[in-house]
Design a protein around this motif. Structure first.
Motif, PDB file in Angstrom:
ATOM      1  N   TYR A  85      -2.353  -7.797  -3.341  1.00 55.73           N
ATOM      2  CA  TYR A  85      -2.333  -7.605  -1.891  1.00 55.73           C
ATOM      3  C   TYR A  85      -2.834  -6.232  -1.450  1.00 55.73           C
ATOM      4  CZ  TYR A  85       0.483 -11.800  -2.266  1.00 55.73           C
ATOM      5  OH  TYR A  85       0.913 -13.060  -2.564  1.00 55.73           O
ATOM      6  N   GLY A  86      -3.250  -5.420  -2.381  1.00 53.51           N
ATOM      7  CA  GLY A  86      -3.899  -4.164  -2.051  1.00 53.51           C
ATOM      8  C   GLY A  86      -3.012  -3.077  -1.476  1.00 53.51           C
ATOM      9  N   TYR A  87      -1.703  -3.116  -1.770  1.00 54.01           N
ATOM     10  CA  TYR A  87      -0.816  -2.067  -1.276  1.00 54.01           C
ATOM     11  C   TYR A  87      -1.151  -0.749  -1.962  1.00 54.01           C
ATOM     12  CZ  TYR A  87       2.496  -5.016   1.309  1.00 54.01           C
ATOM     13  OH  TYR A  87       3.086  -5.839   2.223  1.00 54.01           O
ATOM     14  N   SER A  88      -1.275   0.309  -1.188  1.00 51.50           N
ATOM     15  CA  SER A  88      -1.530   1.642  -1.719  1.00 51.50           C
ATOM     16  C   SER A  88      -0.182   2.283  -2.075  1.00 51.50           C
ATOM     17  CB  SER A  88      -2.240   2.489  -0.664  1.00 51.50           C
ATOM     18  OG  SER A  88      -1.380   2.697   0.448  1.00 51.50           O
ATOM     19  N   PRO A  89      -0.211   3.368  -2.850  1.00 50.64           N
ATOM     20  CA  PRO A  89       1.043   4.056  -3.160  1.00 50.64           C
ATOM     21  C   PRO A  89       1.804   4.502  -1.902  1.00 50.64           C
ATOM     22  CG  PRO A  89      -0.686   4.820  -4.632  1.00 50.64           C
ATOM     23  CD  PRO A  89      -1.337   3.927  -3.612  1.00 50.64           C
ATOM     24  N   GLU A  90       1.057   4.878  -0.859  1.00 50.12           N
ATOM     25  CA  GLU A  90       1.707   5.274   0.397  1.00 50.12           C
ATOM     26  C   GLU A  90       2.436   4.089   1.036  1.00 50.12           C
ATOM     27  OE1 GLU A  90      -1.789   5.842   0.018  1.00 50.12           O
ATOM     28  OE2 GLU A  90      -1.345   7.801  -0.852  1.00 50.12           O
ATOM     29  N   MET A  91       1.856   2.908   0.931  1.00 45.08           N
ATOM     30  CA  MET A  91       2.480   1.720   1.510  1.00 45.08           C
ATOM     31  C   MET A  91       3.720   1.306   0.728  1.00 45.08           C
ATOM     32  SD  MET A  91      -1.022  -0.382   2.323  1.00 45.08           S
ATOM     33  CE  MET A  91      -0.307  -1.824   3.065  1.00 45.08           C
TER      34      MET A  91
END
Length: 147
Positions: free
Chosen positions: A39-45
């Motif tokens: 789902y492409g979650y970044s570390p910030e997300m």
């Protein structure tokens, strides 16, 4: 016309939709890996994820259960109406929540969920047409989804 359409498509619909829906089980067991990879979650997300982890895991189990219900109804035709109704409602709710939240300020999460949105939109459409068929069908004949 709709009777013929559902007689021809219901089995493949249940196989494809059931399988794709069941794959969400990965979120229950590998939430961070699935959210960041699929789902492409970044570390910030993912900051503060420990507070939300159980909700994502629960969601993964619940949605996988819907997929399993669709898959089981391939063989057990008497379960198809319930499976169609429940999956249609579940998918319609996701589409509604997605559309009502996509216009928020932070939209980077949108791109990771676009395939689920697309899939659930098609399932919702198919389910709505199925409901229309079910309500208006000739009740003296065997229903197409049971044939």
């Amino acid at each position: 016309m709709l009777e013929h359409f559902f007689a021809k498509t219901i089995r493949w619909y249940l196989i494809i939709t059931g399988f794709l829906t069941f794959t969400v089980l990965s979120v229950a067991f590998w939430p961070i890996q699935t959210l960041s990879g699929q789902y492409g979650y970044s570390p910030e997300m993912l900051q503060g994820f420990e507070y939300w982890k159980v909700i994502y895991q629960h969601w993964g189990i619940m949605v996988a259960g819907v997929g399993l219900q669709l898959l089981i109804s391939i063989k057990h035709k008497e379960l198809r109406l319930m499976a169609m109704a429940f999956s249609g409602l579940e998918k319609a709710c996701f589409v509604y929540f997605f559309v009502t939240h996509v216009w928020g300020e932070q939209q980077e999460w949108f791109w990771g969920w676009k395939m689920i949105f697309f899939h659930d939109s098609l399932v919702t459409l198919y389910s709505m047409v199925f409901l229309m068929y079910w309500l208006t069908r000739d009740k003296t004949k065997v229903a197409a989804h049971l044939a």
